[in-house]
Design a protein around this motif. Structure first.
Motif, PDB file in Angstrom:
ATOM      1  N   ARG A  92      44.502  39.588  38.596  1.00  0.00           N
ATOM      2  CA  ARG A  92      44.567  38.267  39.220  1.00  0.00           C
ATOM      3  C   ARG A  92      43.289  38.036  40.040  1.00  0.00           C
ATOM      4  O   ARG A  92      42.864  38.920  40.792  1.00  0.00           O
ATOM      5  CB  ARG A  92      45.795  38.166  40.125  1.00  0.00           C
ATOM      6  CG  ARG A  92      47.113  38.408  39.399  1.00  0.00           C
ATOM      7  CD  ARG A  92      48.294  38.263  40.338  1.00  0.00           C
ATOM      8  NE  ARG A  92      49.514  38.718  39.699  1.00  0.00           N
ATOM      9  CZ  ARG A  92      50.272  37.980  38.890  1.00  0.00           C
ATOM     10  NH1 ARG A  92      49.913  36.728  38.637  1.00  0.00           N
ATOM     11  NH2 ARG A  92      51.370  38.471  38.352  1.00  0.00           N
TER      12      ARG A  92
ATOM     13  N   ALA B 199      46.052  32.766  40.617  1.00  0.00           N
ATOM     14  CA  ALA B 199      47.192  33.692  40.609  1.00  0.00           C
ATOM     15  C   ALA B 199      47.522  34.204  39.209  1.00  0.00           C
ATOM     16  O   ALA B 199      48.414  35.027  39.059  1.00  0.00           O
ATOM     17  CB  ALA B 199      48.417  33.008  41.220  1.00  0.00           C
ATOM     18  N   ARG B 200      46.810  33.740  38.185  1.00  0.00           N
ATOM     19  CA  ARG B 200      47.103  34.156  36.816  1.00  0.00           C
ATOM     20  C   ARG B 200      46.414  35.476  36.497  1.00  0.00           C
ATOM     21  O   ARG B 200      45.500  35.909  37.217  1.00  0.00           O
ATOM     22  CB  ARG B 200      46.636  33.081  35.834  1.00  0.00           C
ATOM     23  CG  ARG B 200      45.127  33.068  35.606  1.00  0.00           C
ATOM     24  CD  ARG B 200      44.663  31.825  34.885  1.00  0.00           C
ATOM     25  NE  ARG B 200      43.306  31.930  34.392  1.00  0.00           N
ATOM     26  CZ  ARG B 200      42.206  31.747  35.116  1.00  0.00           C
ATOM     27  NH1 ARG B 200      42.313  31.474  36.405  1.00  0.00           N
ATOM     28  NH2 ARG B 200      41.014  31.830  34.571  1.00  0.00           N
ATOM     29  N   ILE B 201      46.830  36.109  35.420  1.00  0.00           N
ATOM     30  CA  ILE B 201      46.146  37.305  34.928  1.00  0.00           C
ATOM     31  C   ILE B 201      44.956  36.847  34.094  1.00  0.00           C
ATOM     32  O   ILE B 201      45.115  36.205  33.058  1.00  0.00           O
ATOM     33  CB  ILE B 201      47.092  38.187  34.085  1.00  0.00           C
ATOM     34  CG1 ILE B 201      48.320  38.587  34.916  1.00  0.00           C
ATOM     35  CG2 ILE B 201      46.362  39.407  33.572  1.00  0.00           C
ATOM     36  CD1 ILE B 201      48.003  39.454  36.101  1.00  0.00           C
TER      37      ILE B 201
END
Length: 390
Positions: free
Chosen positions: A257, A248-250
């Protein structure tokens, strides 16, 4: 939000830093779960300025050379750095990572992490085990395929479970001998094996970067109980971390994502839906005894009463390194036991044996003897009977 807003979390941050959690991103996510609404930059400044006495690990803070050297290094870096762009559904990379030891059932075991990453979306799947055996390796693949999908090819290093030998010939070509067991597994799921050249980790740099990310984020400050029965709890935490943080992170390279890119890549992958799982271990036929036992490797394992004296199927499996004995009747799992290595043991599940009925103490309900009710005869002398005769 200002740094002073982090004062309520000061003691928590100090405690986590003392436990070895020095990754600012991980501390940031933990504070967000506790209600912190500020930015990562605010937390970074607070750690650097207000908690500098505790947050002093050299690996946390990047030290740069002088400005002139920085400009030269950046120029070289821009010319040397090449980002490998992969088409969606084309490739995945797999590798093992070692994370020390863990105690399971009072026995010290090595802790490994299976890492699977799709090269286009950077979506990952991880699973912790205590062994790198082929059966466990294939089981981890099956779980990853169900979660993320199967690409056209998968890149591996020269692990013996995949590649027996990888030699370079005088003409420059390579002679590769694959592990026939894993080659059959790859043919079953329809992907190609792409071996990396020996001593060239850059060929699978994406999975190497993920291992570093797991080591510096998820595993920082993670402690296990002194004695575990399985790795289920650790794998549940790893799954939550993957879903909530890792995917879910960039991402620093794609600037998107991984989960969002995976939704785009999903249509180019194929999934094992409707396909029966590859039989990592074969089924064996056994006959249970009338006393509810079934024999395997010189040991006896119990089965429920209704399955005594029947033809059953037995299969040895391994879940996160813990060996189990599964017993089936017409494709229905009827019993599961831990595999014992000691010989001549009876491994019993108390639920398979019904407790013996306890009878109340017996009472004497037998009728009295009939002769006790006969009339009593009088005792007379012999002279009385002589008079009767005469």
């Amino acid at each position: 939000m200002q740094k002073k807003d982090l004062n309520p979390f000061r003691n928590y941050l100090i405690l986590r830093i003392k436990k070895g959690v020095t990754n600012g991103k991980k501390l940031f996510h933990e504070l967000q779960n506790q209600g912190f609404n500020g930015s990562y930059i605010t937390l970074y400044r607070y750690l650097k300025e207000d908690l500098s006495d505790f947050w002093t690990k050299s690996s946390c803070k990047k030290t740069f050379p002088y400005k002139t050297q920085v400009k030269l290094n950046r120029a070289k870096y821009k010319t040397a750095r090449i980002i490998d762009k992969t088409e969606p559904g084309k490739q995945a990379q797999v590798d093992w990572a070692h994370f020390g030891e863990v105690t399971i059932n009072h026995k010290a075991e090595k802790l490994y992490c299976f890492v699977y990453i799709l090269s286009f979306s950077r979506a990952i799947y991880i699973e912790f085990t205590t062994t790198q055996k082929l059966s466990v390796f294939e089981t981890c693949h099956i779980n990853a395929f169900k979660a993320l999908g199967i690409p056209e090819e998968i890149v591996y290093d020269n692990t013996k479970t995949v590649i027996i030998s990888n030699k370079k010939l005088p003409d420059g070509t390579r002679k590769i001998n694959f592990n026939l067991g894993f080659l059959d597994f790859a043919n079953f799921y329809g992907f190609e094996i792409n071996p990396s050249p020996p001593y060239w980790p850059r060929n699978k740099g994406k999975v190497e970067a993920v291992i570093k990310y797991i080591r510096n984020n998820f595993m920082q400050g993670t402690k296990h109980q002194r004695n575990l029965t399985s790795l289920n709890e650790l794998n549940h935490k790893a799954t939550d971390w993957v879903n909530q943080i890792a995917n879910a992170r960039i991402h620093s390279n794609t600037h998107k994502r991984p989960l969002e890119l995976w939704l785009t890549e999903k249509q180019f992958l194929h999934f094992p839906n409707g396909l029966p799982d590859y039989q990592v271990n074969p089924f064996l036929t056994r006959f249970s005894t009338k006393d509810q036992w079934i024999q395997y490797k010189q040991n006896f394992y119990s089965v429920p009463k209704e399955f005594s004296w029947k033809k059953l199927l037995l299969r040895e499996t391994c879940q996160q390194g813990v060996k189990l004995v599964n017993i089936y009747f017409k494709n229905q799992l009827i019993a599961q036991h831990n595999l014992y290595t000691e010989k001549g043991q009876h491994i019993e599940n108390p639920a398979h044996f019904k407790p013996k009925k306890t009878h109340p103490p017996r009472t004497n309900t037998t009728p009295e003897k009939a002769w006790k009710h006969y009339p009593q005869l009088k005792t007379r002398s012999l002279s009385y009977y002589d008079k009767l005769i005469s």
